[in-house]
Design a protein around this motif. Structure first.
Motif, PDB file in Angstrom:
ATOM      1  N   ASP A   1      -4.426   6.664  -7.391  1.00  6.57           N
ATOM      2  CA  ASP A   1      -3.654   5.970  -6.372  1.00  6.57           C
ATOM      3  C   ASP A   1      -3.625   6.821  -5.108  1.00  6.57           C
ATOM      4  OD1 ASP A   1      -1.847   4.651  -4.807  1.00  6.57           O
ATOM      5  OD2 ASP A   1      -0.234   4.589  -6.284  1.00  6.57           O
ATOM      6  N   VAL A   2      -4.355   6.385  -4.089  1.00  7.38           N
ATOM      7  CA  VAL A   2      -4.386   7.103  -2.813  1.00  7.38           C
ATOM      8  C   VAL A   2      -3.785   6.247  -1.698  1.00  7.38           C
ATOM      9  CG1 VAL A   2      -6.337   8.560  -3.441  1.00  7.38           C
ATOM     10  CG2 VAL A   2      -6.764   6.341  -2.376  1.00  7.38           C
ATOM     11  N   GLY A   3      -2.938   5.292  -2.062  1.00  5.63           N
ATOM     12  CA  GLY A   3      -2.312   4.411  -1.085  1.00  5.63           C
ATOM     13  C   GLY A   3      -0.851   4.746  -0.873  1.00  5.63           C
ATOM     14  N   ASP A   4      -0.206   3.990  -0.009  1.00  4.69           N
ATOM     15  CA  ASP A   4       1.226   4.136   0.220  1.00  4.69           C
ATOM     16  C   ASP A   4       1.989   3.691  -1.028  1.00  4.69           C
ATOM     17  OD1 ASP A   4       0.755   5.004   2.805  1.00  4.69           O
ATOM     18  OD2 ASP A   4       0.914   2.980   3.654  1.00  4.69           O
ATOM     19  N   VAL A   5       3.239   4.147  -1.150  1.00  2.00           N
ATOM     20  CA  VAL A   5       4.026   3.769  -2.328  1.00  2.00           C
ATOM     21  C   VAL A   5       4.476   2.315  -2.253  1.00  2.00           C
ATOM     22  CG1 VAL A   5       4.825   6.118  -2.740  1.00  2.00           C
ATOM     23  CG2 VAL A   5       6.190   4.600  -1.287  1.00  2.00           C
ATOM     24  N   GLY A   6       4.458   1.736  -1.072  1.00  5.33           N
ATOM     25  CA  GLY A   6       4.886   0.353  -0.892  1.00  5.33           C
ATOM     26  C   GLY A   6       5.300   0.141   0.547  1.00  5.33           C
ATOM     27  N   PRO A   7       5.706  -1.086   0.907  1.00  6.99           N
ATOM     28  CA  PRO A   7       6.125  -1.344   2.285  1.00  6.99           C
ATOM     29  C   PRO A   7       7.377  -0.547   2.626  1.00  6.99           C
ATOM     30  CG  PRO A   7       6.634  -3.220   0.874  1.00  6.99           C
ATOM     31  CD  PRO A   7       5.818  -2.277   0.059  1.00  6.99           C
ATOM     32  N   ALA A   8       7.385   0.072   3.800  1.00 10.17           N
ATOM     33  CA  ALA A   8       8.498   0.946   4.174  1.00 10.17           C
ATOM     34  C   ALA A   8       9.827   0.204   4.209  1.00 10.17           C
ATOM     35  CB  ALA A   8       8.218   1.580   5.539  1.00 10.17           C
ATOM     36  N   HIS A   9       9.810  -1.074   4.615  1.00 15.23           N
ATOM     37  CA  HIS A   9      11.062  -1.821   4.747  1.00 15.23           C
ATOM     38  C   HIS A   9      11.530  -2.425   3.424  1.00 15.23           C
ATOM     39  CE1 HIS A   9       8.184  -5.124   4.758  1.00 15.23           C
ATOM     40  NE2 HIS A   9       9.174  -5.983   4.599  1.00 15.23           N
ATOM     41  N   LEU A  10      10.741  -2.236   2.361  1.00  6.55           N
ATOM     42  CA  LEU A  10      11.063  -2.869   1.087  1.00  6.55           C
ATOM     43  C   LEU A  10      10.766  -1.886  -0.059  1.00  6.55           C
ATOM     44  CD1 LEU A  10      12.051  -5.687   0.186  1.00  6.55           C
ATOM     45  CD2 LEU A  10       9.670  -6.292  -0.210  1.00  6.55           C
ATOM     46  N   PRO A  11      11.631  -0.881  -0.268  1.00  5.80           N
ATOM     47  CA  PRO A  11      11.343   0.165  -1.251  1.00  5.80           C
ATOM     48  C   PRO A  11      11.778  -0.160  -2.674  1.00  5.80           C
ATOM     49  CG  PRO A  11      13.367   0.692  -0.109  1.00  5.80           C
ATOM     50  CD  PRO A  11      12.856  -0.604   0.503  1.00  5.80           C
ATOM     51  N   ALA A  12      12.292  -1.361  -2.901  1.00  5.46           N
ATOM     52  CA  ALA A  12      12.958  -1.666  -4.167  1.00  5.46           C
ATOM     53  C   ALA A  12      12.114  -1.365  -5.396  1.00  5.46           C
ATOM     54  CB  ALA A  12      13.396  -3.133  -4.185  1.00  5.46           C
ATOM     55  N   HIS A  13      10.820  -1.655  -5.354  1.00  2.74           N
ATOM     56  CA  HIS A  13       9.980  -1.511  -6.552  1.00  2.74           C
ATOM     57  C   HIS A  13       8.957  -0.383  -6.424  1.00  2.74           C
ATOM     58  CE1 HIS A  13      11.881  -5.049  -8.107  1.00  2.74           C
ATOM     59  NE2 HIS A  13      11.513  -5.767  -7.068  1.00  2.74           N
ATOM     60  N   SER A  14       9.202   0.545  -5.488  1.00  2.00           N
ATOM     61  CA  SER A  14       8.278   1.654  -5.261  1.00  2.00           C
ATOM     62  C   SER A  14       8.641   2.876  -6.088  1.00  2.00           C
ATOM     63  CB  SER A  14       8.282   2.035  -3.776  1.00  2.00           C
ATOM     64  OG  SER A  14       7.864   0.964  -2.975  1.00  2.00           O
ATOM     65  N   HIS A  15       7.619   3.620  -6.506  1.00  3.42           N
ATOM     66  CA  HIS A  15       7.790   4.852  -7.265  1.00  3.42           C
ATOM     67  C   HIS A  15       7.141   6.014  -6.518  1.00  3.42           C
ATOM     68  CE1 HIS A  15       8.294   2.856 -11.512  1.00  3.42           C
ATOM     69  NE2 HIS A  15       9.041   2.263 -10.586  1.00  3.42           N
ATOM     70  N   ASN A  16       7.509   7.222  -6.901  1.00  2.00           N
ATOM     71  CA  ASN A  16       6.879   8.428  -6.368  1.00  2.00           C
ATOM     72  C   ASN A  16       5.604   8.721  -7.158  1.00  2.00           C
ATOM     73  OD1 ASN A  16       8.246   9.441  -4.106  1.00  2.00           O
ATOM     74  ND2 ASN A  16       9.914  10.220  -5.370  1.00  2.00           N
ATOM     75  N   ASP A  17       4.582   7.931  -6.927  1.00  2.00           N
ATOM     76  CA  ASP A  17       3.341   8.044  -7.700  1.00  2.00           C
ATOM     77  C   ASP A  17       2.163   8.481  -6.838  1.00  2.00           C
ATOM     78  OD1 ASP A  17       3.109   5.756  -6.212  1.00  2.00           O
ATOM     79  OD2 ASP A  17       2.482   4.465  -7.859  1.00  2.00           O
ATOM     80  N   HIS A  18       2.437   9.306  -5.815  1.00  2.00           N
ATOM     81  CA  HIS A  18       1.375   9.768  -4.919  1.00  2.00           C
ATOM     82  C   HIS A  18       0.274  10.474  -5.704  1.00  2.00           C
ATOM     83  CE1 HIS A  18       5.180   9.591  -2.772  1.00  2.00           C
ATOM     84  NE2 HIS A  18       4.533   9.517  -1.622  1.00  2.00           N
TER      85      HIS A  18
END
Length: 618
Positions: free
Chosen positions: A403-420
């Motif tokens: 995974d080399v992308g963003d964690v998710g949309p900046a304005h919508l972090p609800a389902h994002s993880h720290n998976d950098h």
């Protein structure tokens, strides 16, 4: 499998923050205040004003001397005409896309619900003959449980399980009174209405499930449902039209749209404007919510299937009624292509970000559903610079995803993880390295752990999070991944944590395919000398053993056969530990994980070598 509430396998660093059930994010924990600031700072103006409006409605409407429920009921036509044909035909296409096992499972769940026993997210309530919509356990369970009950998810089990037959009359005699009971006991404007029975998301799902139930009842030429059921559907659609979740955006907005389209098609005889409004929302979301590779911008394969299914349904209903949308069709076909690329045959979707199994259509069923609705999936490139950021690197009969992308949309972090820069791995169709999944959405230890860097196959510097997390859905100041080089045989990327609070560091990872597998090189640089840890979490079906006393090599077995070897150079400490895995809501399993620790400034190199087997050994 461990279904208990014992959290011993989760590090004590992850203490509950905020609400324990995900109902709200109270400003009671000072450590979370910066998270509220950064979460709000990234929101759009429409989100912020929408939240304020929703809170004002919640606080003011129940106190006003106005019967809002009656006002909505007076808007229902005296002679309501419903057309179930397009919904029936769409329902048939969905049902025939499911596996026999899935349909059997749906039938069993529907039978249990007919007997008064409802199980959602691993928790059960036995209501008996009549549902208590304010049962005491509803306040003890996560809000998602109430949402599923209020959405009448059990009706979806019923209509997907099988075609309508006269033998289902006893089930119908149970479920139809539940709809009428709900309609009479949950008026619009009652106290807590926007957080209980009239949550717009559950209203959307209720419209879908009630409409499909009405169509299902007429499949074999039987009498239609009572007029009161259609009136209830119409009233819910009126409410939803006034409560579209622009302030939440994401998958909620798409669920609102398909519900409006479904209701508009069902009541096509009436000039409601719902279909047109739903189409407008979906066409706008096609531009704002989907990435260049066809993936949904929340970057959860589970939610990708959820929204893709809605676009397929919209395409089918609109085509059936002579109002096709080219934008909706193209979005669905590109999203089908993305799903085909990220899904592993026989395994299904990877559990990236907030994702579990059993909540949405299986990947194969979703692809079959699209084909049954005359959609041709588009060939997509996962390595597109404007895509989700998932790079597939094949070698020696296996595939490694980084995974080399963003964690998710900046304005919508609800389902994002720290998976950098996290990794997943499949070898010969067997999942080897797996993400963690989600236990539930409460602001508890399991929730914090599943979102943390510690639960992913990547690097953690000291005890820092690349992006601070808290509550159920909060995220602090963002950090972005920078892809340094990319090719068919490998990728190199980095991210930097630059913040006024906590340590600053840079993590660089390179993944390269070798003749026998993959090589993963990790480097961490920081102004402050401290340790960092590389973690590899395996699927519960995998057995991992130390290959020698030095602990620098580990043997991976699947089904009793040696599958691969993990070897390390550069680490000062190598540990084989047990960590939790949440494949389904409300369920916890144990699995093996490898942790390798080193000082910052010293690289750790991981070599994964696939054990080649003769055909006679397979």
């Amino acid at each position: 499998m461990n279904d208990s509430s014992d959290d011993r396998s989760i590090p004590r660093a992850f203490e509950p923050s905020g609400s324990s059930d995900g109902r709200s994010e109270p400003l009671t924990t000072p450590s979370d205040w910066p998270l509220f600031y950064h979460t709000a700072r990234n929101m759009t103006l429409a989100q912020l004003t929408g939240i304020v409006e929703r809170r004002l409605r919640h606080a003011v409407v129940p106190r006003l001397p106005i019967d809002f429920d009656s006002r909505y009921e007076r808007l229902i036509p005296a002679e309501l005409v419903a057309r179930t044909g397009p919904v029936q035909r769409n329902l048939t296409r969905i049902r025939r896309s499911l596996s026999d096992a899935k349909r059997d499972h749906s039938r069993n769940l529907a039978s249990e619900a007919a007997a008064g026993e409802f199980t959602f997210i691993g928790r059960t309530i036995s209501f008996g003959d009549e549902i208590d919509w304010d049962h005491e356990k509803l306040d003890e369970f996560p809000l998602l449980w109430r949402l599923k009950l209020q959405s009448f998810e059990h009706l979806e089990w019923l209509v997907l399980g099988d075609e309508r037959s006269s033998s289902d009359d006893s089930i119908r005699s149970t479920f139809e009174p539940q709809i009428l009971s709900w309609a009479s006991e949950n008026p619009i404007g009652e106290r807590q209405y926007l957080r209980r029975s009239w949550i717009p998301h559950s209203v959307s799902l209720r419209i879908l499930n009630w409409s499909r139930y009405a169509a299902w009842c007429e499949e074999d030429g039987s009498d239609s449902v009572s007029e009161s059921v259609y009136e209830a559907i119409y009233k819910n659609a009126l409410f939803l039209e006034n409560h579209v979740e622009y302030e939440i955006d994401g998958n909620h907005l798409i669920e609102n749209a398909i519900a409006l389209i479904m209701a508009g098609v069902l009541f096509d005889h009436h000039d409601t404007g719902w279909t047109e409004k739903g189409v407008d929302i979906l066409e706008q979301a096609a531009e704002t919510q989907f990435l260049a590779d066809g993936g949904h911008f929340e970057r959860s394969p589970m939610y990708h299937i959820m929204v893709l299914r809605r676009y397929i349904t919209a395409h089918d209903l609109l085509t059936e009624t002579g109002r096709p949308s080219e934008t909706i069709r193209e979005t669905a076909e590109r999203a089908l292509g993305f799903l085909a690329e990220v899904s592993e045959p026989g395994v299904g979707i990877p559990l990236l970000n907030d994702a579990v199994r059993g909540e949405q259509l299986e990947a194969g069923s979703c692809l079959a559903y699209g084909a049954s609705c005359s959609l041709d999936r588009e060939a997509v490139q996962l390595d597109h610079p404007g895509g989700s950021g998932y790079q597939m690197i094949s070698s020696a009969g296996g595939t490694m995803l980084i995974d080399v992308g963003d964690v998710g949309p900046a304005h919508l972090p609800a389902h994002s993880h720290n998976d950098h820069l996290s990794l997943l791995l499949w070898i010969d169709g067997t999942q080897v390295l797996a993400d963690t999944g989600v236990y539930d959405y409460g602001g508890n230890e399991r929730r914090q752990y599943s979102r943390s860097v510690r639960s992913h196959n990547t690097v953690q510097y000291a005890d820092a999070e690349p992006i601070p997390i808290g509550g159920s859905y909060l995220m602090g100041r963002r950090t972005a991944v920078d892809v340094l080089k990319r090719g068919a045989n490998g990728v190199e990327a980095k991210y930097s944590r630059n913040t006024t609070l906590g340590p600053r560091y840079e993590h660089r990872r390179e993944v390269v395919a070798t003749g026998s597998g993959w090589k993963v090189a990790d480097s961490v640089q920081s102004d402050e000398a401290d340790e960092y840890t590389v973690r590899y979490h395996f699927h519960p079906s995998i057995d991992v053993r130390e290959a020698n006393a030095l602990g620098q090599e580990f043997v991976v077995h699947a089904d009793g056969s040696e599958l691969a070897r993990f070897g390390f150079t550069g680490g000062s400490d190598h540990r084989l530990v047990r960590t939790p895995y949440f494949e389904r809501f409300g369920r916890e399993q144990d699995r093996p994980s490898i942790e390798v620790t080193s000082d910052s400034g010293t690289d750790i190199c991981t070599r994964v070598d696939v054990v080649q087997r003769d055909d006679t050994d397979a």
